[in-house]
Design an enzyme around this catalytic site. Structure first.
Site, PDB file in Angstrom:
ATOM      1  N   ARG A  18     -11.795   3.854   6.722  1.00 25.77           N
ATOM      2  CA  ARG A  18     -10.932   5.199   6.457  1.00 25.77           C
ATOM      3  C   ARG A  18     -11.711   6.227   5.546  1.00 25.77           C
ATOM      4  O   ARG A  18     -11.243   7.293   5.340  1.00 25.77           O
ATOM      5  CB  ARG A  18      -9.555   4.713   6.396  1.00 25.77           C
ATOM      6  CG  ARG A  18      -8.941   4.290   7.511  1.00 25.77           C
ATOM      7  CD  ARG A  18      -7.602   3.822   7.397  1.00 25.77           C
ATOM      8  NE  ARG A  18      -6.719   5.205   7.350  1.00 25.77           N
ATOM      9  CZ  ARG A  18      -5.515   5.209   6.461  1.00 25.77           C
ATOM     10  NH1 ARG A  18      -5.081   4.092   6.324  1.00 25.77           N
ATOM     11  NH2 ARG A  18      -4.761   6.213   6.281  1.00 25.77           N
ATOM     12  N   ASN A 173       5.045  -3.998  -1.156  1.00 25.81           N
ATOM     13  CA  ASN A 173       4.256  -4.914  -1.687  1.00 25.81           C
ATOM     14  C   ASN A 173       3.027  -4.200  -2.506  1.00 25.81           C
ATOM     15  O   ASN A 173       2.310  -3.563  -1.744  1.00 25.81           O
ATOM     16  CB  ASN A 173       3.558  -5.595  -0.536  1.00 25.81           C
ATOM     17  CG  ASN A 173       2.497  -6.804  -1.036  1.00 25.81           C
ATOM     18  OD1 ASN A 173       2.377  -7.145  -2.111  1.00 25.81           O
ATOM     19  ND2 ASN A 173       1.929  -7.348   0.017  1.00 25.81           N
TER      20      ASN A 173
HETATM   21  C1  UD1 Z   1      -2.250  -4.534   1.845  1.00 28.11           C
HETATM   22  C2  UD1 Z   1      -1.241  -5.665   2.038  1.00 28.11           C
HETATM   23  C3  UD1 Z   1       0.118  -4.712   2.022  1.00 28.11           C
HETATM   24  C4  UD1 Z   1       0.051  -3.940   0.543  1.00 28.11           C
HETATM   25  C5  UD1 Z   1      -1.254  -3.283   0.212  1.00 28.11           C
HETATM   26  C6  UD1 Z   1      -1.002  -2.816  -1.160  1.00 28.11           C
HETATM   27  C7  UD1 Z   1      -1.776  -7.515   3.262  1.00 28.11           C
HETATM   28  C8  UD1 Z   1      -1.796  -7.953   4.752  1.00 28.11           C
HETATM   29  N1  UD1 Z   1      -1.333  -6.359   3.257  1.00 28.11           N
HETATM   30  O1  UD1 Z   1      -2.405  -3.586   2.855  1.00 28.11           O
HETATM   31  O2  UD1 Z   1       1.134  -5.510   2.049  1.00 28.11           O
HETATM   32  O3  UD1 Z   1       1.227  -3.185   0.508  1.00 28.11           O
HETATM   33  O4  UD1 Z   1      -2.511  -3.971   0.595  1.00 28.11           O
HETATM   34  O5  UD1 Z   1      -2.020  -1.805  -1.462  1.00 28.11           O
HETATM   35  O6  UD1 Z   1      -2.042  -8.202   2.526  1.00 28.11           O
HETATM   36  N2  UD1 Z   1      -9.971  -7.386   2.332  1.00 28.11           N
HETATM   37  C9  UD1 Z   1     -10.574  -8.411   2.343  1.00 28.11           C
HETATM   38  N3  UD1 Z   1     -10.972  -8.924   3.421  1.00 28.11           N
HETATM   39  C10 UD1 Z   1     -10.063  -8.659   4.716  1.00 28.11           C
HETATM   40  C11 UD1 Z   1      -9.148  -7.795   4.426  1.00 28.11           C
HETATM   41  C12 UD1 Z   1      -9.133  -7.078   3.068  1.00 28.11           C
HETATM   42  O7  UD1 Z   1     -11.434  -8.643   1.327  1.00 28.11           O
HETATM   43  O8  UD1 Z   1     -10.403  -9.498   5.708  1.00 28.11           O
HETATM   44  C13 UD1 Z   1      -9.622  -6.768   0.897  1.00 28.11           C
HETATM   45  C14 UD1 Z   1      -9.791  -5.464   0.723  1.00 28.11           C
HETATM   46  O9  UD1 Z   1     -11.053  -5.127   0.505  1.00 28.11           O
HETATM   47  C15 UD1 Z   1      -9.010  -4.726  -0.045  1.00 28.11           C
HETATM   48  C16 UD1 Z   1      -7.776  -5.690  -0.001  1.00 28.11           C
HETATM   49  O10 UD1 Z   1      -8.257  -6.889   0.911  1.00 28.11           O
HETATM   50  O11 UD1 Z   1      -9.548  -4.829  -1.260  1.00 28.11           O
HETATM   51  C17 UD1 Z   1      -6.378  -5.284   0.659  1.00 28.11           C
HETATM   52  O12 UD1 Z   1      -6.908  -4.808   2.219  1.00 28.11           O
HETATM   53  P1  UD1 Z   1      -6.347  -3.521   3.008  1.00 28.11           P
HETATM   54  O13 UD1 Z   1      -7.150  -3.418   4.378  1.00 28.11           O
HETATM   55  O14 UD1 Z   1      -6.841  -2.450   2.092  1.00 28.11           O
HETATM   56  O15 UD1 Z   1      -4.916  -3.981   3.213  1.00 28.11           O
HETATM   57  P2  UD1 Z   1      -3.664  -2.685   3.010  1.00 28.11           P
HETATM   58  O16 UD1 Z   1      -3.578  -2.358   4.374  1.00 28.11           O
HETATM   59  O17 UD1 Z   1      -4.069  -1.810   2.243  1.00 28.11           O
END
Ligand code: UD1
Ligand code: CA
Length: 452
Positions: A18, A173
């Site tokens: 995004r 969260n």
């Molecule tokens: C996540 C949380 C949500 C919270 C929000 C806060 C989960 C399922 N959701 O959502 O509850 O309110 O953050 O900002 O945890 N990442 C990885 N590998 C993956 C997926 C993600 O390394 O497979 C990392 C991303 O780089 C990022 C972080 O984890 O730094 C969060 O992932 P993102 O996809 O941004 O989650 P949100 O949809 O924002």
């Protein structure tokens, strides 16, 4: 608490589609520094004893950025992006080594404060098994909702999986979760992917932990600290919060900001008490300004030191390696790069000084250029104390002008000038008395003759 060990798992494998960027999301900068570095630093300041960073496949640039702040960080690659719980499990080897506290922090949440992480650790020390950081917001869209019943945190529901009623919840969260070390692997291994995204959600650890009778608590924090960056608009929002923090901190530390909202800071800007900053100044990375110095309007500084009482600008540019001595003056449209301008020297107008030393109290005339580059190498110019360089001179490096020497205006200096010498290279002036009217008459006659 000091003796509790703490492993931080920093998630940085997001592809960030995004953001519409070729660059990994977590490398986008806030205050001139990659978001993931902000997050890493906050965890170190909160006493993390080990840092495990989960990066995307071949994201060596992400690993490199983190190591710049946390040289001992271990990295783990997540080959398939299957969700936040799956991401944490990529650091299984690090978790299995054991730690009292295991804290999961997201690399896209750069405004997090160390004090807040410390509060989370205190909850663990106070016997919580799982701690979730939550915040209240009027714009909960996109965040997971913390579902609380009878004062107990019972689950976290992701936006996509929430019912209409759950979406009304404004308690969200923050993304930071902490666990008592001994439970982490067991809890995460039990998480499934039966949800709207088909991902392994870290947030499901709350329900799993409760089902096992563990103590799960929410610690509440300030919304602005938890801005998660998924889009460029959110990145800009983070930058605004960051700048606001830096401006407040500078004001509180005794800096005069004439128009605070127009001054841009970097993460590492250091301004001493009694520095004055006029409107529209940009501090890029690596700037230190000592007390009593004034940075005048519309100046841009990067990798530079400005010492006590110096005046820089308006419209000056200090590039990396500029060291402006006490009480020196750097004026309008002057660029200084990799150069030391010693105490009381003046470089006031339209000048380029690169790879140079300008001695104390030297005066550099308007339009002076150090010709430091021949297209291949860079060369040094050294100007002694008290020397006077006439306007519009070119100093072809390597070259030196001794202390107290004078260079006549318009000179091209290619050979060293000894101390106290006078060097002038311009052509001798010719003056013809009364010649101006004759010349004008000649030109007028020529123009008249050409008329039809
Ligand atoms: C996540 C949380 C949500 C919270 C929000 C806060 C989960 C399922 N959701 O959502 O509850 O309110 O953050 O900002 O945890 N990442 C990885 N590998 C993956 C997926 C993600 O390394 O497979 C990392 C991303 O780089 C990022 C972080 O984890 O730094 C969060 O992932 P993102 O996809 O941004 O989650 P949100 O949809 O924002
Ligand atoms: Ca996010």
């Amino acid at each position: 608490m000091a003796e509790r060990t703490c492993l931080v798992v920093l998630l940085a494998a997001g592809e960030g589609t995004r953001m519409r960027s070729a660059k990994p999301k977590v490398l986008h900068a806030v205050g001139g520094r990659a978001m993931v570095c902000h997050a890493a630093e906050a965890t170190l300041r909160a006493g993390a004893t080990r840092l495990a960073v989960v990066i995307g496949p071949n994201a060596t640039d992400v690993a490199k950025a983190v190591r710049a702040v946390a040289p001992d960080a271990e990295t783990f690659e997540q080959y398939e992006r299957l969700g936040t719980a799956h991401a944490v499990l990529q650091a299984r080897a690090a978790i299995a080594q054991g730690a009292d506290d295991v804290m999961v922090v997201f690399g896209d949440t750069p405004l997090l404060r160390p004090e807040t992480l410390s509060r989370v650790r205190i909850r663990l020390a106070d016997n919580a098994d799982v701690v979730v950081l939550g915040f209240e917001t009027d714009e909960p869209a996109g965040y997971g909702r913390l579902l609380v019943k009878d004062g107990q945190l019972i689950a976290i529901r992701e936006e996509r999986d929430a019912t209409d009623e759950e979406r009304q919840v404004k308690f969200c969260n923050a993304g930071i979760m902490a666990f008592r070390g001994e439970h982490v692997l067991d809890l995460l291994d039990a998480i499934g992917n039966a949800n709207a995204k088909g991902e392994y959600y870290l947030t499901d650890a709350v329900e799993v932990a409760r089902a096992r009778g563990l103590t799960v608590v929410a610690e509440v924090g300030e919304e602005s600290e938890f801005l998660g960056v998924n889009t460029r608009a959110q990145l800009a929002q983070c930058e605004a919060v960051f700048q606001d923090r830096m401006r407040r901190a500078a004001l509180a530390a005794g800096v005069t900001l004439v128009a605070p909202e127009t001054v841009t800071f970097a993460h590492d800007t250091v301004l001493a008490a009694d520095v004055t900053v006029e409107p529209h100044v940009v501090f890029a990375a690596g700037v230190m300004v000592e007390g009593g110095a004034t940075i005048r309007a519309f100046s841009h500084l990067e990798g530079a030191v400005v010492r006590a009482g110096a005046i820089v600008g308006p419209y000056a540019r200090l590039r990396p390696g500029a060291d402006i001595g006490a009480d020196a003056h750097i004026g309008n449209f002057v660029e200084i790069k990799a150069a030391r301008v010693e105490t009381g020297a003046k470089v006031n107008h339209l000048t380029y000084i690169g790879d140079a030393i300008i001695g104390a109290k030297a005066n550099i005339g308007a339009g002076t250029i150090t010709c430091n580059y021949d297209g291949f190498g860079k060369y040094q110019t050294v100007i002694g104390a008290g020397a006077f360089i006439g306007s519009n001179s070119a100093l072809v490096a390597p070259v030196s002008v001794g202390a107290g020497a004078i260079v006549g205006a318009g000179s091209v200096i290619t050979a060293d000038v000894p101390a106290d010498a006078l060097a002038v290279t311009r052509a001798t002036q010719q003056t013809v008395d009364d010649a101006a009217p004759r010349l004008r008459a000649k030109y007028k006659a020529r123009k008249d003759a050409a008329k039809p």
